[in-house]
Design an enzyme around this catalytic site. Structure first.
Site, PDB file in Angstrom:
ATOM      1  N   LYS A 219       0.799  -1.228   0.000  1.00 23.56           N
ATOM      2  CA  LYS A 219       0.000   0.000   0.000  1.00 23.56           C
ATOM      3  C   LYS A 219       0.832   1.280   0.000  1.00 23.56           C
ATOM      4  CE  LYS A 219      -4.105  -2.014   2.113  1.00 23.56           C
ATOM      5  NZ  LYS A 219      -5.158  -1.866   3.137  1.00 23.56           N
TER       6      LYS A 219
ATOM      7  N   ASN B 227      -4.732   2.181  -1.672  1.00 22.53           N
ATOM      8  CA  ASN B 227      -5.327   0.840  -1.695  1.00 22.53           C
ATOM      9  C   ASN B 227      -6.145   0.599  -2.959  1.00 22.53           C
ATOM     10  OD1 ASN B 227      -7.753   2.333  -1.075  1.00 22.53           O
ATOM     11  ND2 ASN B 227      -8.620   0.433  -0.268  1.00 22.53           N
TER      12      ASN B 227
ATOM     13  N   ASP C 291      -9.720   2.950   2.017  1.00 20.30           N
ATOM     14  CA  ASP C 291      -9.682   2.295   3.329  1.00 20.30           C
ATOM     15  C   ASP C 291     -10.230   3.190   4.430  1.00 20.30           C
ATOM     16  OD1 ASP C 291      -8.708  -0.258   2.789  1.00 20.30           O
ATOM     17  OD2 ASP C 291      -6.615   0.333   2.962  1.00 20.30           O
TER      18      ASP C 291
ATOM     19  N   ALA D  69      -2.566   0.347   6.295  1.00 13.69           N
ATOM     20  CA  ALA D  69      -3.940   0.350   6.797  1.00 13.69           C
ATOM     21  C   ALA D  69      -4.087   1.308   7.973  1.00 13.69           C
ATOM     22  CB  ALA D  69      -4.362  -1.060   7.209  1.00 13.69           C
TER      23      ALA D  69
END
Length: 273
Positions: free
Chosen positions: A73, A94, A109, A136
């Site tokens: 990512k 993402n 995300d 994330a």
């Protein structure tokens, strides 16, 4: 029944390593079928050393777009033609849209995390602790800040937490700090709990949080979530975030409204199977 693949079918997929466990193919293919869109979504296992070639290959193969997952990512950003300002601020991508031969990076995300958490609690004015400092985590922290929460980032490697906190304008600490902190929300953004029945935090601290979210969705109820539920917390599983971020991707790729409930049920069936 599987959709008929023809010369008009548009190819989408997910790049990461590993990706065999991903529920995204089941989720997106069900959505394509539900609205009659001529698309197919497939997993592309891409190791770190092949990322550059794989991303360039998206153009050559005429792929319409891809999801990007662990561990790419952040690294994938070096190989894109454009990155939207939001993803640039987050520091992670993402989602890639291939448009007019150009690779456009964005991030859904953060939307997935916010919408999933808002099913359990209001976010404005709340204090949240985020575990992890990867791609994330960047999106989750950004989303929480956008929603008006105060955030503390904890990571085993403190320098990574501090770098992330400095970039996004929040606080940081060591993973061991979880033993003394309390907050409204706890969010686990690492892969701990995916491959073995482990939790990144002691069960004894969970009563100090009202809502606990784990972005891991396989298993659906990780050890962290089981222990949080036993401690009286409201829990949010990773499937909710997966579905909401996937719905946003679907709409970017197709220009059509995502059938969210169909995507949720397809992902749940795939997980159970």
């Amino acid at each position: 029944m599987a959709a008929l693949i023809t010369g008009q079918t548009k190819v989408f997929g997910i790049i990461g390593y590993p990706v065999a466990h991903s529920l995204s193919p089941a989720m997106h293919n069900a959505a394509f079928s539900a609205i009659g869109y001529p698309g197919v979504y497939v997993p592309f296992p891409v190791s770190k050393d092949l990322l550059a070639q794989a991303v360039v290959g998206l153009k050559a193969l005429g792929v319409g777009g891809v999801s990007v997952t662990v561990p790419h990512k952040v690294a994938v950003m070096d190989f894109l033609d454009t990155i939207d300002p939001l993803a640039t601020r987050i520091g992670a991508v993402n989602t890639i849209v291939v448009r007019d031969g150009r690779l456009e990076g964005t991030n859904t995300d953060w939307l997935g995390a916010v919408r999933a958490l808002e099913e359990a609690t209001d976010l404005k004015g709340k204090k949240a602790v985020v575990l992890g400092a990867g791609g994330a985590a960047r999106a989750v922290v950004f989303g929480l800040l956008e929603a008006g929460s105060r955030v503390v980032v904890l990571n085993r490697t403190v320098a990574k937490a501090e770098a992330l906190a400095e970039e996004l304008g929040t606080e940081a600490g060591s993973l061991e700090d979880i033993n003394r902190l309390s907050a409204d929300i706890l969010i686990q953004t690492t892969t701990v709990g995916m491959d073995e029945d482990r939790s990144p935090v002691p069960a004894t601290v969970l009563s100090r949080f009202q809502v606990v979210m784990d972005i891991v969705y396989s298993p659906l109820k990780t050890r962290l979530l089981r222990e949080a539920e036993a401690a009286g917390c409201r829990i949010v599983d990773g499937l909710a975030m997966l579905v909401y971020q996937g719905a946003a991707q679907f709409e970017l790729w197709t220009g059509q409204r995502a059938p969210i409930e169909i995507m949720r049920q397809a992902a749940l069936r795939a997980l159970r199977n």
